[in-house]
Write a protein that holds these residues in place. Structure first.
Motif, PDB file in Angstrom:
ATOM      1  N   ASN A 325       0.928   9.937   4.015  1.00  0.00           N
ATOM      2  CA  ASN A 325       2.625  10.266   3.306  1.00  0.00           C
ATOM      3  C   ASN A 325       3.632   9.588   2.079  1.00  0.00           C
ATOM      4  O   ASN A 325       4.726   9.393   3.228  1.00  0.00           O
ATOM      5  N   GLU A 326       3.121  10.081   1.547  1.00  0.00           N
ATOM      6  CA  GLU A 326       4.232   9.117   0.432  1.00  0.00           C
ATOM      7  C   GLU A 326       5.742   9.178   0.544  1.00  0.00           C
ATOM      8  O   GLU A 326       6.091   8.500   0.097  1.00  0.00           O
ATOM      9  N   ARG A 327       5.605  10.679   0.937  1.00  0.00           N
ATOM     10  CA  ARG A 327       7.390  10.121   1.851  1.00  0.00           C
ATOM     11  C   ARG A 327       7.939  10.162   2.912  1.00  0.00           C
ATOM     12  O   ARG A 327       8.662  10.680   2.985  1.00  0.00           O
ATOM     13  N   ALA A 328       7.028   9.209   3.684  1.00  0.00           N
ATOM     14  CA  ALA A 328       7.367   8.910   4.673  1.00  0.00           C
ATOM     15  C   ALA A 328       8.592   8.275   4.268  1.00  0.00           C
ATOM     16  O   ALA A 328       8.483   7.985   3.227  1.00  0.00           O
ATOM     17  N   ASP A 329       9.111   7.726   5.519  1.00  0.00           N
ATOM     18  CA  ASP A 329      10.174   6.533   5.646  1.00  0.00           C
ATOM     19  C   ASP A 329       9.610   5.119   5.039  1.00  0.00           C
ATOM     20  O   ASP A 329       8.424   5.314   5.471  1.00  0.00           O
ATOM     21  N   ARG A 330      10.447   4.024   5.347  1.00  0.00           N
ATOM     22  CA  ARG A 330       9.771   3.139   4.375  1.00  0.00           C
ATOM     23  C   ARG A 330       9.300   2.258   5.299  1.00  0.00           C
ATOM     24  O   ARG A 330       7.574   1.400   5.489  1.00  0.00           O
ATOM     25  N   LEU A 331       9.358   2.259   6.740  1.00  0.00           N
ATOM     26  CA  LEU A 331       8.409   1.361   8.110  1.00  0.00           C
ATOM     27  C   LEU A 331       7.427   2.255   8.037  1.00  0.00           C
ATOM     28  O   LEU A 331       6.026   1.102   8.326  1.00  0.00           O
ATOM     29  N   THR A 332       7.137   3.586   8.046  1.00  0.00           N
ATOM     30  CA  THR A 332       5.645   4.881   8.009  1.00  0.00           C
ATOM     31  C   THR A 332       5.036   3.943   7.400  1.00  0.00           C
ATOM     32  O   THR A 332       3.463   3.347   7.163  1.00  0.00           O
ATOM     33  N   CYS A 333       5.706   4.167   5.927  1.00  0.00           N
ATOM     34  CA  CYS A 333       4.691   3.642   4.378  1.00  0.00           C
ATOM     35  C   CYS A 333       4.256   2.379   4.556  1.00  0.00           C
ATOM     36  O   CYS A 333       3.122   1.843   3.965  1.00  0.00           O
ATOM     37  N   SER A 334       4.952   1.190   4.575  1.00  0.00           N
ATOM     38  CA  SER A 334       4.453  -0.491   4.586  1.00  0.00           C
ATOM     39  C   SER A 334       3.829  -0.840   5.580  1.00  0.00           C
ATOM     40  O   SER A 334       2.482  -1.470   4.953  1.00  0.00           O
ATOM     41  N   THR A 335       3.322   0.312   6.821  1.00  0.00           N
ATOM     42  CA  THR A 335       2.482  -0.539   7.378  1.00  0.00           C
ATOM     43  C   THR A 335       1.312   0.270   6.870  1.00  0.00           C
ATOM     44  O   THR A 335       0.482  -0.302   6.611  1.00  0.00           O
ATOM     45  N   ALA A 336       1.123   1.638   6.405  1.00  0.00           N
ATOM     46  CA  ALA A 336       0.135   2.020   5.600  1.00  0.00           C
ATOM     47  C   ALA A 336      -0.829   1.193   4.593  1.00  0.00           C
ATOM     48  O   ALA A 336      -1.858   1.136   4.151  1.00  0.00           O
ATOM     49  N   ILE A 337       1.151   0.783   4.130  1.00  0.00           N
ATOM     50  CA  ILE A 337       0.064   0.347   2.571  1.00  0.00           C
ATOM     51  C   ILE A 337      -0.282  -1.186   2.837  1.00  0.00           C
ATOM     52  O   ILE A 337      -1.163  -1.334   1.974  1.00  0.00           O
ATOM     53  N   MET A 338      -0.364  -1.990   4.134  1.00  0.00           N
ATOM     54  CA  MET A 338      -0.711  -3.435   4.133  1.00  0.00           C
ATOM     55  C   MET A 338      -1.699  -3.241   5.478  1.00  0.00           C
ATOM     56  O   MET A 338      -2.713  -4.867   5.158  1.00  0.00           O
ATOM     57  N   LYS A 339      -2.434  -1.778   5.330  1.00  0.00           N
ATOM     58  CA  LYS A 339      -4.014  -1.761   5.962  1.00  0.00           C
ATOM     59  C   LYS A 339      -5.132  -2.145   4.759  1.00  0.00           C
ATOM     60  O   LYS A 339      -5.812  -2.573   4.912  1.00  0.00           O
ATOM     61  N   ASN A 340      -4.493  -1.468   4.024  1.00  0.00           N
ATOM     62  CA  ASN A 340      -4.956  -1.993   2.721  1.00  0.00           C
ATOM     63  C   ASN A 340      -5.552  -3.370   2.137  1.00  0.00           C
ATOM     64  O   ASN A 340      -4.980  -4.536   1.290  1.00  0.00           O
ATOM     65  N   ARG A 341      -6.923  -3.689   2.346  1.00  0.00           N
ATOM     66  CA  ARG A 341      -7.464  -5.506   2.516  1.00  0.00           C
ATOM     67  C   ARG A 341      -8.920  -5.899   2.107  1.00  0.00           C
ATOM     68  O   ARG A 341      -9.236  -4.694   3.394  1.00  0.00           O
ATOM     69  N   HIS A 342      -8.930  -6.278   1.716  1.00  0.00           N
ATOM     70  CA  HIS A 342     -10.631  -6.755   1.637  1.00  0.00           C
ATOM     71  C   HIS A 342     -10.821  -7.074   2.527  1.00  0.00           C
ATOM     72  O   HIS A 342     -10.172  -7.624   3.661  1.00  0.00           O
ATOM     73  N   GLN A 343     -12.143  -7.493   2.804  1.00  0.00           N
ATOM     74  CA  GLN A 343     -12.942  -7.773   3.654  1.00  0.00           C
ATOM     75  C   GLN A 343     -12.561  -9.146   4.583  1.00  0.00           C
ATOM     76  O   GLN A 343     -11.854  -9.921   5.519  1.00  0.00           O
ATOM     77  N   ASP A 344     -12.403 -10.199   2.775  1.00  0.00           N
ATOM     78  CA  ASP A 344     -11.516 -11.767   3.604  1.00  0.00           C
ATOM     79  C   ASP A 344     -10.312 -11.367   4.372  1.00  0.00           C
ATOM     80  O   ASP A 344      -9.115 -12.574   4.481  1.00  0.00           O
ATOM     81  N   GLY A 345      -9.428 -10.087   4.170  1.00  0.00           N
ATOM     82  CA  GLY A 345      -8.204 -10.681   4.707  1.00  0.00           C
ATOM     83  C   GLY A 345      -6.740 -10.392   2.934  1.00  0.00           C
ATOM     84  O   GLY A 345      -5.701  -9.778   3.944  1.00  0.00           O
ATOM     85  N   THR A 346      -7.516 -10.500   2.370  1.00  0.00           N
ATOM     86  CA  THR A 346      -6.167 -10.745   1.209  1.00  0.00           C
ATOM     87  C   THR A 346      -6.038  -8.823   0.793  1.00  0.00           C
ATOM     88  O   THR A 346      -6.983  -7.937   1.054  1.00  0.00           O
ATOM     89  N   PRO A 347      -5.150  -8.925  -0.196  1.00  0.00           N
ATOM     90  CA  PRO A 347      -4.357  -7.204  -0.254  1.00  0.00           C
ATOM     91  C   PRO A 347      -5.405  -6.903  -1.313  1.00  0.00           C
ATOM     92  O   PRO A 347      -5.252  -7.363  -2.253  1.00  0.00           O
ATOM     93  N   ALA A 348      -5.455  -5.469  -0.719  1.00  0.00           N
ATOM     94  CA  ALA A 348      -6.203  -5.032  -1.871  1.00  0.00           C
ATOM     95  C   ALA A 348      -5.002  -3.715  -2.432  1.00  0.00           C
ATOM     96  O   ALA A 348      -4.856  -2.595  -1.800  1.00  0.00           O
ATOM     97  N   TYR A 349      -4.166  -4.181  -3.059  1.00  0.00           N
ATOM     98  CA  TYR A 349      -3.316  -3.778  -3.390  1.00  0.00           C
ATOM     99  C   TYR A 349      -3.714  -1.983  -4.049  1.00  0.00           C
ATOM    100  O   TYR A 349      -4.660  -1.532  -4.723  1.00  0.00           O
ATOM    101  N   PRO A 350      -2.954  -1.373  -3.311  1.00  0.00           N
ATOM    102  CA  PRO A 350      -3.367   0.231  -3.439  1.00  0.00           C
ATOM    103  C   PRO A 350      -1.809   0.722  -4.806  1.00  0.00           C
ATOM    104  O   PRO A 350      -1.660   0.246  -5.269  1.00  0.00           O
ATOM    105  N   LEU A 351      -3.071   1.904  -5.581  1.00  0.00           N
ATOM    106  CA  LEU A 351      -1.815   2.215  -6.509  1.00  0.00           C
ATOM    107  C   LEU A 351      -1.638   3.561  -6.447  1.00  0.00           C
ATOM    108  O   LEU A 351      -1.948   4.238  -5.585  1.00  0.00           O
ATOM    109  N   VAL A 352      -0.142   3.660  -7.071  1.00  0.00           N
ATOM    110  CA  VAL A 352       0.360   5.046  -7.353  1.00  0.00           C
ATOM    111  C   VAL A 352       0.177   5.618  -9.273  1.00  0.00           C
ATOM    112  O   VAL A 352       0.672   4.796  -9.900  1.00  0.00           O
ATOM    113  N   PHE A 353       0.251   7.058  -8.873  1.00  0.00           N
ATOM    114  CA  PHE A 353      -0.422   7.454 -10.335  1.00  0.00           C
ATOM    115  C   PHE A 353       0.183   8.592 -10.714  1.00  0.00           C
ATOM    116  O   PHE A 353       0.716   9.505  -9.667  1.00  0.00           O
TER     117      PHE A 353
END
Length: 502
Positions: A325-353
């Motif tokens: 939910n793009e309009r949730a609070d900071r903690l909720t969104c940050s937690t969801a964003i940082m789950k986006n990772r490549h198999q080696d653990g590096t960030p898979a930076y999500p997109l906003v458009f």
């Protein structure tokens, strides 16, 4: 005489844990009667909380007021923040026809965000002073964006206004100028080495390194300044103290960038703790979910995403799908964003458009494209190729989103859809990754801003706190636009407390 035993004990203990670099150098203090200068109220820090405290201390008739800032410029983190200010029943909100908001409604949202750890009484007091703080700013000459009042993450009403230029500097500059006109004195490059207490445990003044040049703690010369009525700690948080950050929250990714200036290292808080000040919630360090990996520090991403979170969507580059939910609070969104990772653990930076044609001349878009922390793409095909997103899944996501916009519901993530827009190319696209932003924890105070002693749970006499250096107010997560509110309003409340105590 200067009470140094607890300070030395804390310094020795923290040194073993690698935190000594975050503490001030200990110098042998002369008897407290040998003062180099006397003032009535000494304010440490020149952000929102410090500037508001100083101005209102002067207006309360508390005498000579001196503000000390360790860096070479006025403003601290406040000057570089996004200029957002939550004010229930502000004039713009009322002009928009939103009449069902109140301080209690804001507090309700904050209690949800705080996840059971927020201080409802303190938040209520702060919210009830919001309009007063707004008028203090306007009277000082602060300009807010005309007709701009929106609903930001975690709030149930549109109550967030923003400064004309989208930076907190619009506020710090005007409060500084007003304070100067009204007799407040400001000094830069003054590093607080320690508090000086008498034998009764009452704060009498501070040991200061005058002429300090960050970050060299050997620069400058030591002076002792007596504060006859109060010392106000308004020195901000400690997100740039990497050793302390790691000690209190080992789960926090140490590779994360931060939005704070490099001087946000918490020495004043640690010095107060050394004299018994009660720390709370130090492990609750908030990340800003609007950070961009394509720019350093605070940057423009916060401003750009005030469009993206409302009108557009965020998708994972791994599968082309929405994930939160793009309009949730900071903690909720940050937690969801940082789950986006490549198999080696590096960030898979999500997109906003979002749609470019809806905002071609908006300064937030113009600046972001100019500085290449966002890009204009002419089609979903170009977006998928440029950012390596699965095209078929991306098209399905956008088609599904557009259908949900028409229906006015988001069954996948429960997002409020009142500002959602059907997506049509060309698009403005940016990458996101959270940045360390705010310390929920700090010195515990009572309702009046008196710093509490951990040994007695009573106030340390003549020691007060306001703003991010204090803790226990917001709980586990702070809502957007409420730091400005807290700092400015506590800067109004604390001087009243000092006047009552004096």
């Amino acid at each position: 005489m200067s009470n140094r035993r607890s300070f030395l004990r804390l310094g020795a203990g923290l040194a073993a844990g690698g935190l000594a670099a975050g503490l001030p150098a200990v110098a042998t203090a002369a008897p407290a009667t040998q003062w180099d200068e006397e003032v009535d109220v000494l304010v440490i820090g020149s952000g929102f909380a410090g500037l508001s405290s100083a101005l209102n201390a002067k207006r309360q008739g508390l005498g000579k007021v001196l503000v000390l800032e360790k860096m070479q410029v006025i403003g601290g983190n406040s000057a570089i923040n996004g200029g957002w200010f939550a004010v229930p029943k502000n004039p713009i909100q009322l002009a928009q026809g939103i009449e069902d908001d109140s301080p209690a409604e804001l507090v309700k949202d904050q209690m949800i965000s705080g996840r059971g750890m927020a201080d409802e009484a303190m938040l209520t007091q702060i919210a009830e002073h919001a309009l007063g703080a707004y008028h203090m700013c306007v009277d000082a000459g602060v300009e807010f964006r005309k007709n701009f009042n929106i609903q930001v993450g975690g709030h149930n009403k549109a109550r967030a206004i923003r400064t004309k230029h989208g930076t907190g500097g619009d506020i710090t500059t005007k409060l500084f100028e007003t304070g100067k006109k009204e007799g407040v004195e400001y000094r830069l490059q003054h590093f607080i080495e320690d508090f000086i207490l008498n034998d009764q445990g009452e704060v009498e003044g501070v040991l200061v390194r005058r002429g300090y040049r960050f970050p060299d703690q050997k620069t400058g010369s030591l002076v002792r300044i007596k504060a006859n009525k109060a010392v106000i700690c308004a020195s901000g948080g400690f997100t740039r103290n990497m050793a302390l950050r790691a000690a209190v929250d080992p789960s926090l990714d140490p590779t994360l960038d931060g939005t704070n200036h490099l001087g946000a290292t918490g020495e004043v808080m640690l010095a107060a703790m050394a004299h018994g000040a009660l720390p709370v919630h130090l492990n609750m360090i908030q990340t800003g979910h609007w950070g961009s990996p394509d720019e350093g520090g605070f940057g423009w991403s916060n401003a750009l995403l005030s469009i993206g979170w409302h009108e557009g969507i965020s998708v994972s580059v791994l599968n082309g799908k929405r994930y939160m939910n793009e309009r949730a609070d900071r903690l909720t969104c940050s937690t969801a964003i940082m789950k986006n990772r490549h198999q080696d653990g590096t960030p898979a930076y999500p997109l906003v458009f979002f749609n470019y044609n809806d905002h071609p001349d908006d300064d937030r878009v113009v600046r972001a494209l100019r500085d290449e922390m966002a890009w204009k793409v002419d089609s979903l095909e170009q977006l998928a190729e440029q950012f390596n997103v699965p095209l078929t899944e991306l098209k399905q996501t956008v088609a599904q989103w557009n259908a949900q916009v028409r229906q006015g519901t988001d069954p996948d993530h429960g997002r409020k859809m009142d500002t959602a827009v059907e997506l049509k190319p060309p698009f403005v696209v940016s990458r996101i990754w959270p940045k360390v932003h705010y310390c929920m924890g700090g010195l515990k105070t009572d309702m009046g801003g008196r710093v509490l002693d951990c040994r007695t749970m009573k106030p340390i006499k003549k020691l007060y706190g306001a703003g991010e250096v204090t803790g226990g107010v917001h709980g586990h997560a702070r809502l957007s636009s409420t730091s400005c509110l807290e700092c400015l309003t506590m800067g109004m409340i604390v001087p009243k407390t000092i006047k009552a105590d004096a």
